[in-house]
Design an enzyme around this catalytic site. Sequence first.
Site, PDB file in Angstrom:
ATOM      1  CD  GLU A 140      -2.342  -1.310   2.825  1.00 50.79           C
ATOM      2  OE1 GLU A 140      -2.445  -0.282   3.525  1.00 50.79           O
ATOM      3  OE2 GLU A 140      -2.720  -2.436   3.193  1.00 50.79           O
ATOM      4  CE  LYS A 142       4.898   5.635   7.039  1.00 52.48           C
ATOM      5  NZ  LYS A 142       4.579   7.012   7.335  1.00 52.48           N
ATOM      6  CG  ASP A 144       3.718  12.989   4.410  1.00 50.58           C
ATOM      7  OD1 ASP A 144       3.547  12.848   5.625  1.00 50.58           O
ATOM      8  OD2 ASP A 144       4.613  13.708   3.926  1.00 50.58           O
ATOM      9  CE1 TYR A 255      -3.795   3.398   8.953  1.00 49.52           C
ATOM     10  CE2 TYR A 255      -3.588   5.180   7.366  1.00 49.52           C
ATOM     11  CZ  TYR A 255      -3.490   4.715   8.657  1.00 49.52           C
ATOM     12  OH  TYR A 255      -3.103   5.561   9.647  1.00 49.52           O
ATOM     13  CE  LYS A 344       9.360   7.880   6.108  1.00 48.12           C
ATOM     14  NZ  LYS A 344       9.132   8.428   7.398  1.00 48.12           N
ATOM     15  CB  CYS A 438      10.004  49.197  -6.138  1.00 47.29           C
ATOM     16  SG  CYS A 438       9.934  47.985  -7.451  1.00 47.29           S
ATOM     17  CB  CYS A 441      10.380  51.313 -10.633  1.00 46.06           C
ATOM     18  SG  CYS A 441       9.182  51.196  -9.304  1.00 46.06           S
ATOM     19  CB  CYS A 456       5.962  48.302  -6.246  1.00 52.29           C
ATOM     20  SG  CYS A 456       6.392  49.564  -7.433  1.00 52.29           S
ATOM     21  CB  CYS A 461       6.700  49.169 -11.263  1.00 55.10           C
ATOM     22  SG  CYS A 461       7.960  47.968 -10.815  1.00 55.10           S
TER      23      CYS A 461
END
Length: 703
Positions: A140, A142, A144, A255, A344, A438, A441, A456, A461
């Site tokens: 199966e 795994k 996360d 599961y 893993k 910025c 510019c 900005c 710009c």
Amino acid sequence: MMNMRSSKRKEIPSGIYNSIDEIESVENKKTAQKVVSKLRDSIRYHDYRYYAESNPIISDSRYDELFSKLQELEKKYPELQSDSSPTQRIGSELLEAFEKDEHSSPMRSLKAIHGKKELKSFYDRNLKELNENTVEYSSEPKYDGVAVELIYTEGVFQKGITRGDGTTGEVITDNLKTIKDIPLKLLQVQKSKIPSQLIVRGEVYMEKDSFNEFNEERRRMGESVFANPRNATSGSLRQLDPSETAKRPLRFFLYECTKAMEQGFETQFEMFQKLGIWGFRINRDNIQIHTNFEKLYDYYQTMEAQREKLPYEIDGVVFKVNSFFFQKKLGTRSRNPRWAIAYKFKSKRNTTQLRNIIMQVGRTGQLTPVAILDPVTIGGVTITRASLHNQSEIDNKDIRIGDIVLVERAGDVIPQIIKSIPEKRTGKEERYTIPENCPMCSSNIVISDDKKHARCTNLDCPAQLRERILHFASRGAMDINGLGKKTVEKLIRKHYISSIPSLFKLTKEMLLKLEGFADKSADNLLREIKGCLSDHSLDRFLYALGIPLVGNHLARVLSQNFSSIDKLFGATREKLLQIDEIGPEIANSVVNFFSEEQNLETISKLLDLGISLENPLISASNSLEGYSFVFTGRLDNWTRDEVENFVEKYGGRVLSSVSRNTDYVVVGKDPGSKLNDAEQKGIPRLTEQDFLDLLKKKDISPK
Ligand code: IVH
């Protein structure tokens, strides 16, 4: 090798509604009770087909109608209310804190291994201890995500608990109820009797795409972002207000089932099959049964190769001895069962040095700090940049220039800096503060009080201009091929373009002066630019304009509610707020956009250039929403692309193969095997003329 794919429930139960037209008339409480009960069973079954099986048999609109009918009857007859009704997924009760509860048996963790040799030892040891020549395994993914336990009494979902420390977890029942993959009531099947007490376990998770969208939305709203789908899932499950959890795109895969032998299951495979039929979502596509060692190892390799392509995150594979009798024999030692192992994958995290932080300018002037990293390979990909989102994030995580940082890369998720590692500091690290001007510019930067937004202020710009043009030309927008980042930068540097409309003033002479352009490439680009003036729908144009917060979907919603761009100009905040999917932030953003002189000028220049915006004027009556079509064979009046775009423009769906949720198969000349499929599955077939008649009925003029 055996897999679970073929074991889906195939027959459709009798006695369920597929449409509101089938509902008997409700004259009194008694008939109401019957209809309500049947409606609930029907919705449960349709939920199961949609969520657990990804194979719905009715269209979304038919489903919505059934759901509304149930809500209507429950409102009219409040005494028929039930907690396990599909309408009761989103409770409104706010908690102060989560209660704790003990698991009926410990939720253990799996022993993790990282190599083929360790897998071989596990495999050999089991053969030896069981004194068998072969042992079957359930292989199966795994997942996360976040492990949870679900308790069902007499088939009804009673309680859901987080893993916690393995012995005691937090009761998050109301939050889990909002997840459509988790059945509130198990589906009754004739032969198999649902046990009076059933405890199952599985993983709640968020798909990568949904996570990206969800995080992006949070970033736009100035809320903190999550580093990965697992953290987002965990945060979502820990909401004290279930209506907040309901907004999060959570999913569930089962599961495990506790006391599986007592429930009458002999193997993990049988358990999956039964629980799949009772309404749980089982990962049939990726669970396999193997006996041969090399096959186990192949499974590991295949899953690792597919890892990026899967819509959800996995961090390895799990091998479980398939027989529960053998599982019992092998038993459990300390924290881990001896009958299962987690192999893993290589980590998707790595540490590297953060060299610098630069500011990235977006098309609306928003500034995002980006970390420049010492190149580091994570899962085979070299990472050099990661978003730091905003100043508040940088401060909260105490990230400094020169720090060693932990970086995580998850699928197509933007690489994230999980944390800095202060123990590795040398004293030379520098704190970072967003500059006052910025970088492109030199105009003033405005930072919000909570330090979550920086912008900005100069509409001219060059970096903003570059992003605006790139967005305008992008695929979902005006789709101008060949206008990439490098070209746009060169055009801006040469002052050939200063706004979106100025694109249309480009000449061949100008393009030939740019490095990399020759006769043919210049002609091609000019043709592409000119071509985008014709035949564009209002929604794509609205999207192309780059109104803050208005992505593809909202552009479509706006174009469905305003027949022309002129009407949208005049729309007040109040008018916008009347639209279902538009909240105050979006309404403000739209109104502000259309009150900005520069934006109005851009639009009016584009209209003067003759941009054609045919609004399909989609409304409830003349839309194909809720209809799905499959096309086979040649049509007289359309190419395949034309007809598919047409259907989609009017809200319909075009499917590539015939399934039970296909509404019509349109059959042209020399049809393919799809015609056969339609006949076998009993899906209505339309000739090209029938299709045109259907459009006519819907008040849609073809082409
Ligand atoms: S079985 C006794 N199967 O991995 C073991 N766990 O370290 C029962 N997990 O907390 C777990 N995918 O969150 C099992 N296919 C899978 C799994 C899985 C992910 C997680 C689960 C558990 C952890 C075990």
